[in-house]
Scaffold this active site. Structure first.
Site, PDB file in Angstrom:
ATOM      1  CB  CYS A 158     -35.994 -65.397  26.234  1.00 21.98           C
ATOM      2  SG  CYS A 158     -37.635 -65.880  25.055  1.00 21.98           S
ATOM      3  N   GLY A 185     -18.147 -38.803  34.896  1.00 22.61           N
ATOM      4  CA  GLY A 185     -17.853 -39.042  33.739  1.00 22.61           C
ATOM      5  C   GLY A 185     -19.229 -39.188  32.926  1.00 22.61           C
ATOM      6  CB  ALA A 211     -13.022 -40.531  35.974  1.00 23.44           C
ATOM      7  CD  GLU A 253     -17.050 -31.599  27.641  1.00 22.91           C
ATOM      8  OE1 GLU A 253     -15.941 -31.349  27.090  1.00 22.91           O
ATOM      9  OE2 GLU A 253     -18.024 -32.072  27.190  1.00 22.91           O
ATOM     10  CG  HIS A 295     -28.734 -47.060  31.134  1.00 25.65           C
ATOM     11  ND1 HIS A 295     -28.246 -45.840  30.664  1.00 25.65           N
ATOM     12  CD2 HIS A 295     -29.927 -46.320  31.497  1.00 25.65           C
ATOM     13  CE1 HIS A 295     -28.871 -44.805  31.279  1.00 25.65           C
ATOM     14  NE2 HIS A 295     -29.970 -45.197  31.437  1.00 25.65           N
TER      15      HIS A 295
HETATM   16  P1  OAD Z   1     -21.988 -39.502  27.303  1.00 24.82           P
HETATM   17  O1  OAD Z   1     -21.003 -39.725  26.281  1.00 24.82           O
HETATM   18  O2  OAD Z   1     -22.981 -38.463  27.183  1.00 24.82           O
HETATM   19  O3  OAD Z   1     -20.850 -38.565  28.460  1.00 24.82           O
HETATM   20  C1  OAD Z   1     -19.731 -38.769  28.696  1.00 24.82           C
HETATM   21  C2  OAD Z   1     -19.081 -37.570  29.640  1.00 24.82           C
HETATM   22  O4  OAD Z   1     -18.091 -38.162  30.113  1.00 24.82           O
HETATM   23  C3  OAD Z   1     -18.685 -36.457  29.027  1.00 24.82           C
HETATM   24  O5  OAD Z   1     -19.326 -35.376  29.782  1.00 24.82           O
HETATM   25  C4  OAD Z   1     -17.433 -36.253  29.034  1.00 24.82           C
HETATM   26  O6  OAD Z   1     -16.958 -34.778  29.033  1.00 24.82           O
HETATM   27  C5  OAD Z   1     -16.959 -37.160  30.233  1.00 24.82           C
HETATM   28  N1  OAD Z   1     -15.532 -37.584  30.204  1.00 24.82           N
HETATM   29  C6  OAD Z   1     -14.888 -38.142  28.993  1.00 24.82           C
HETATM   30  N2  OAD Z   1     -13.674 -38.860  29.223  1.00 24.82           N
HETATM   31  C7  OAD Z   1     -13.634 -38.665  30.652  1.00 24.82           C
HETATM   32  C8  OAD Z   1     -12.529 -38.986  31.445  1.00 24.82           C
HETATM   33  N3  OAD Z   1     -11.558 -39.747  31.373  1.00 24.82           N
HETATM   34  N4  OAD Z   1     -12.836 -38.727  33.036  1.00 24.82           N
HETATM   35  C9  OAD Z   1     -13.877 -37.983  33.350  1.00 24.82           C
HETATM   36  N5  OAD Z   1     -14.934 -37.504  32.299  1.00 24.82           N
HETATM   37  C10 OAD Z   1     -14.823 -37.847  31.242  1.00 24.82           C
HETATM   38  O7  OAD Z   1     -22.165 -40.607  28.381  1.00 24.82           O
HETATM   39  P2  OAD Z   1     -23.321 -40.678  29.356  1.00 24.82           P
HETATM   40  O8  OAD Z   1     -23.494 -39.651  30.428  1.00 24.82           O
HETATM   41  O9  OAD Z   1     -22.728 -42.052  30.255  1.00 24.82           O
HETATM   42  O10 OAD Z   1     -27.551 -45.020  27.293  1.00 24.82           O
HETATM   43  O11 OAD Z   1     -24.320 -41.027  28.480  1.00 24.82           O
HETATM   44  C11 OAD Z   1     -25.705 -41.624  29.167  1.00 24.82           C
HETATM   45  C12 OAD Z   1     -26.400 -42.687  28.353  1.00 24.82           C
HETATM   46  O12 OAD Z   1     -26.621 -42.085  26.919  1.00 24.82           O
HETATM   47  C13 OAD Z   1     -25.701 -43.806  28.318  1.00 24.82           C
HETATM   48  O13 OAD Z   1     -25.913 -44.662  29.251  1.00 24.82           O
HETATM   49  C14 OAD Z   1     -26.313 -44.585  27.047  1.00 24.82           C
HETATM   50  C15 OAD Z   1     -26.522 -43.182  26.304  1.00 24.82           C
HETATM   51  O14 OAD Z   1     -27.303 -43.115  25.153  1.00 24.82           O
HETATM   52  C16 OAD Z   1     -28.345 -46.008  27.045  1.00 24.82           C
HETATM   53  O15 OAD Z   1     -27.490 -46.851  26.165  1.00 24.82           O
HETATM   54  C17 OAD Z   1     -29.600 -46.330  27.452  1.00 24.82           C
END
Ligand code: OAD
Length: 247
Positions: free
Chosen positions: A126, A187, A231, A215, A118
């Site tokens: 630009c 995560g 993590a 979770e 991403h």
């Molecule tokens: P999310 O916010 O959707 O998910 C984060 C995950 O991390 C959740 O399942 C939490 O349970 C878990 N989590 C939180 N704290 C943690 C810890 N300390 N250890 C382990 N796990 C933990 O984030 P992403 O899956 O990364 O895209 O989201 C995917 C994409 O959606 C992002 O890259 C972004 C967003 O829209 C773009 O910006 C293109």
């Protein structure tokens, strides 16, 4: 936390490992995740900030938001989870790190050749000539940076909703998922595709797939194991097993 025999054995022997990370790996560094009741997308509308049309309508607002986020990620530091993956890379012959994060924390922790699906908040380019901006300058008077070559508008090098992933990056990630013996998904809520496809691709090609999350997620029931917890605690434990490996 119980680590199965199978995972323990693979951690000692696997010579091909692929890891996918999401916002949760940076949560312990103090970077907010996206989903969940406290996530960024519960307070902000992605269609107003992470979208090309929104940027063209109001580049000042979008730059203000990314400069704010850039400041946050520059102020925080990588956590033990990022460092464990950087160290694991040194111990595994064929190691691929794929991240959905734009926060640059894997690189700051020392990981090499990170496949950034991403983009990266530290880069910008630009929209007219495509040139990467070496140095962007924003001031209270000049809130939207312009290209030093063609004066086009500079945008953050971040994949917004509805945009294609950077060329070749997903393909390299898919190749790594197809050939690895062990795949870790760390995560991530595993709801954003095509990233969420990678653990399933790995599994379809015979890898042992382990999820590390606070979770269960939408794909947990399809994977071999889910290790519930932070993590920053679990990855150093897994690394320890690899480091204890008898030569
Ligand atoms: P999310 O916010 O959707 O998910 C984060 C995950 O991390 C959740 O399942 C939490 O349970 C878990 N989590 C939180 N704290 C943690 C810890 N300390 N250890 C382990 N796990 C933990 O984030 P992403 O899956 O990364 O895209 O989201 C995917 C994409 O959606 C992002 O890259 C972004 C967003 O829209 C773009 O910006 C293109």
């Amino acid at each position: 936390m119980v680590i199965s025999h199978k995972l323990r054995a693979l951690l000692k022997t696997a010579e091909s490992v692929c890891v996918l990370t999401g916002a949760g790996i940076s949560a312990e560094s103090g970077v907010e995740t996206f989903r969940g009741s406290k996530g960024l997308w519960s307070k902000l509308k992605p269609e107003e900030l992470a979208n090309f049309n929104a940027f063209m309508r109001n580049p000042e607002l979008v730059w203000e938001w990314y400069n704010y986020r850039k400041k946050i990620v520059q102020e925080v530091t990588p956590n033990p989870a990022h460092y464990a993956l950087a160290r694991l890379q040194e111990l595994v012959k064929d190691f691929t790190l794929v991240t959905q994060n734009i926060d640059n924390l894997h690189i700051r922790a020392g990981s090499k050749e990170v496949l950034e699906l991403h983009g990266n908040i530290e880069r910008s380019y630009c929209i007219s000539c495509g040139k990467f901006a070496e140095h962007i300058e924003v001031t209270p008077e000049k809130k939207v940076p312009h290209c030093s070559s063609c004066n086009g508008i500079i945008r953050p090098d971040i994949v917004w909703f509805g945009e294609m992933l950077p060329e070749g990056v997903f393909e390299s990630a898919s190749d790594a998922a197809e050939r690895c013996e062990l795949f870790l998904t760390v995560g991530t809520s595993a709801v954003v595709y095509p990233a969420a496809q990678l653990p399933l691709t790995a599994q379809a090609h015979g890898a042992y797939v382990v999820e590390i999350n606070m979770e269960r997620t939408e794909i947990s029931h399809r994977l071999q194991e889910t290790l519930l917890g932070k993590a920053g605690e679990i990855l150093p434990e897994l690394l320890k097993i690899r480091e204890e490996k008898k030569e």
